[in-house]
Design a protein around this motif. Structure first.
Motif, PDB file in Angstrom:
ATOM      1  N   CYS A 123       0.870  -1.173   0.000  1.00  0.00           N
ATOM      2  CA  CYS A 123       0.000   0.000   0.000  1.00  0.00           C
ATOM      3  C   CYS A 123       0.905   1.220   0.000  1.00  0.00           C
ATOM      4  CB  CYS A 123      -0.915   0.008   1.223  1.00  0.00           C
ATOM      5  SG  CYS A 123      -1.806   1.568   1.420  1.00  0.00           S
ATOM      6  N   GLN A 124       0.992   1.864  -1.153  1.00  0.00           N
ATOM      7  CA  GLN A 124       1.895   2.998  -1.299  1.00  0.00           C
ATOM      8  C   GLN A 124       1.419   4.203  -0.484  1.00  0.00           C
ATOM      9  OE1 GLN A 124       2.350   4.351  -5.372  1.00  0.00           O
ATOM     10  NE2 GLN A 124       4.501   4.730  -5.012  1.00  0.00           N
ATOM     11  N   GLN A 125       0.123   4.436  -0.458  1.00  0.00           N
ATOM     12  CA  GLN A 125      -0.434   5.600   0.217  1.00  0.00           C
ATOM     13  C   GLN A 125      -0.096   5.625   1.706  1.00  0.00           C
ATOM     14  OE1 GLN A 125      -4.664   5.949  -0.230  1.00  0.00           O
ATOM     15  NE2 GLN A 125      -4.777   7.876   0.875  1.00  0.00           N
ATOM     16  N   TYR A 126      -0.213   4.476   2.381  1.00  0.00           N
ATOM     17  CA  TYR A 126       0.028   4.404   3.822  1.00  0.00           C
ATOM     18  C   TYR A 126       1.326   3.676   4.166  1.00  0.00           C
ATOM     19  CZ  TYR A 126      -4.693   6.132   4.131  1.00  0.00           C
ATOM     20  OH  TYR A 126      -5.817   6.904   3.998  1.00  0.00           O
ATOM     21  N   ASN A 127       2.127   3.370   3.157  1.00  0.00           N
ATOM     22  CA  ASN A 127       3.402   2.681   3.345  1.00  0.00           C
ATOM     23  C   ASN A 127       3.239   1.436   4.214  1.00  0.00           C
ATOM     24  OD1 ASN A 127       6.130   2.246   2.988  1.00  0.00           O
ATOM     25  ND2 ASN A 127       6.716   3.463   4.764  1.00  0.00           N
ATOM     26  N   HIS A 128       2.305   0.564   3.787  1.00  0.00           N
ATOM     27  CA  HIS A 128       2.031  -0.662   4.539  1.00  0.00           C
ATOM     28  C   HIS A 128       2.216  -1.870   3.608  1.00  0.00           C
ATOM     29  CE1 HIS A 128       0.364  -3.223   7.637  1.00  0.00           C
ATOM     30  NE2 HIS A 128      -0.377  -3.791   6.713  1.00  0.00           N
ATOM     31  N   LEU A 129       3.076  -2.769   4.006  1.00  0.00           N
ATOM     32  CA  LEU A 129       3.336  -3.985   3.245  1.00  0.00           C
ATOM     33  C   LEU A 129       2.238  -5.000   3.514  1.00  0.00           C
ATOM     34  CD1 LEU A 129       5.337  -5.371   1.358  1.00  0.00           C
ATOM     35  CD2 LEU A 129       6.578  -6.143   3.378  1.00  0.00           C
ATOM     36  N   PHE A 130       1.618  -5.525   2.450  1.00  0.00           N
ATOM     37  CA  PHE A 130       0.526  -6.482   2.588  1.00  0.00           C
ATOM     38  C   PHE A 130       0.997  -7.923   2.417  1.00  0.00           C
ATOM     39  CE2 PHE A 130      -2.231  -3.093   2.914  1.00  0.00           C
ATOM     40  CZ  PHE A 130      -3.571  -3.412   2.767  1.00  0.00           C
ATOM     41  N   ALA A 131       1.840  -8.202   1.433  1.00  0.00           N
ATOM     42  CA  ALA A 131       2.231  -9.585   1.151  1.00  0.00           C
ATOM     43  C   ALA A 131       3.618  -9.635   0.519  1.00  0.00           C
ATOM     44  CB  ALA A 131       1.213 -10.238   0.225  1.00  0.00           C
ATOM     45  N   ILE A 132       4.300 -10.771   0.776  1.00  0.00           N
ATOM     46  CA  ILE A 132       5.671 -10.963   0.308  1.00  0.00           C
ATOM     47  C   ILE A 132       5.773 -12.346  -0.337  1.00  0.00           C
ATOM     48  CG2 ILE A 132       8.096 -11.133   1.028  1.00  0.00           C
ATOM     49  CD1 ILE A 132       7.092  -9.663   3.657  1.00  0.00           C
ATOM     50  N   ALA A 133       6.364 -12.399  -1.519  1.00  0.00           N
ATOM     51  CA  ALA A 133       6.668 -13.685  -2.157  1.00  0.00           C
ATOM     52  C   ALA A 133       8.188 -13.724  -2.423  1.00  0.00           C
ATOM     53  CB  ALA A 133       5.896 -13.849  -3.464  1.00  0.00           C
ATOM     54  N   ALA A 134       8.890 -14.569  -1.685  1.00  0.00           N
ATOM     55  CA  ALA A 134      10.315 -14.766  -1.904  1.00  0.00           C
ATOM     56  C   ALA A 134      10.488 -15.635  -3.141  1.00  0.00           C
ATOM     57  CB  ALA A 134      10.968 -15.402  -0.697  1.00  0.00           C
ATOM     58  N   LEU A 135      11.260 -15.184  -4.092  1.00  0.00           N
ATOM     59  CA  LEU A 135      11.418 -15.887  -5.361  1.00  0.00           C
ATOM     60  C   LEU A 135      12.573 -16.879  -5.323  1.00  0.00           C
ATOM     61  CD1 LEU A 135      10.989 -12.799  -7.713  1.00  0.00           C
ATOM     62  CD2 LEU A 135       9.289 -14.572  -7.245  1.00  0.00           C
ATOM     63  N   THR A 136      12.346 -18.035  -5.939  1.00  0.00           N
ATOM     64  CA  THR A 136      13.409 -19.013  -6.140  1.00  0.00           C
ATOM     65  C   THR A 136      13.512 -19.286  -7.632  1.00  0.00           C
ATOM     66  OG1 THR A 136      11.876 -20.855  -5.802  1.00  0.00           O
ATOM     67  CG2 THR A 136      13.121 -20.110  -3.884  1.00  0.00           C
ATOM     68  N   SER A 137      14.716 -19.602  -8.057  1.00  0.00           N
ATOM     69  CA  SER A 137      14.968 -19.884  -9.472  1.00  0.00           C
ATOM     70  C   SER A 137      14.400 -21.250  -9.841  1.00  0.00           C
ATOM     71  CB  SER A 137      16.470 -19.846  -9.740  1.00  0.00           C
ATOM     72  OG  SER A 137      16.719 -20.049 -11.098  1.00  0.00           O
ATOM     73  N   ASN A 138      13.798 -21.340 -11.024  1.00  0.00           N
ATOM     74  CA  ASN A 138      13.238 -22.614 -11.489  1.00  0.00           C
ATOM     75  C   ASN A 138      14.069 -23.201 -12.596  1.00  0.00           C
ATOM     76  OD1 ASN A 138      11.214 -22.470  -9.678  1.00  0.00           O
ATOM     77  ND2 ASN A 138       9.764 -21.591 -11.080  1.00  0.00           N
TER      78      ASN A 138
END
Length: 138
Positions: A123-138
């Protein structure tokens, strides 16, 4: 005095409006080709008080990288953006655009995708992180 009270909300609404720039406007719907090569993937995990499910997958299609949000849902929030980030926090990132019903987000060709390790919903407006996806190489 009453006139001032009536005019104040009108003036505030006019001053608070801001035209959206190219990074915050909704983009045209992008479709992923079924033969695109899967390069990176990660499962979304929520931050405190948020519900999220789904995966972020990065595909390479005709020389263009694209983030695809698969089976994705997240709690409602204002001004949600999709970020490609170098960390699990929105400190060094590329804004891929507004989170909409669109599920495919093109990554600019100037971005070295291998240098980024996370897809974030923020959320850019309130600077609040909602979700995180850590990426791995396939």
């Amino acid at each position: 005095m009453k006139k001032i009270l009536y005019l104040l909300p009108v003036l505030l609404s006019l001053v608070s409006c801001q035209e959206e720039g190219p990074l915050t406007k909704d983009r045209e719907k992008v479709v992923l080709n079924p033969i695109a090569a899967l390069k990176y993937s990660g499962v979304f995990v929520p931050t405190s008080g948020i519900s999220v499910s789904g995966e972020a997958k990065i595909y390479l299609e005709d020389g263009q990288y694209k983030v695809n949000l698969e089976d994705f849902s997240v709690s409602n929030g204002p001004d949600l953006k999709v970020y490609l980030s170098k960390a699990a926090t929105p400190s060094d990132f590329v804004n891929l655009g507004n989170l909409t019903s669109q599920t495919v987000y093109p990554i600019p060709s100037t971005v070295d995708v291998s240098a980024y390790s996370h897809v974030l919903i923020h959320c850019q407006q309130y600077n609040h992180l909602f979700a995180i996806a850590a990426l791995t190489s396939n």
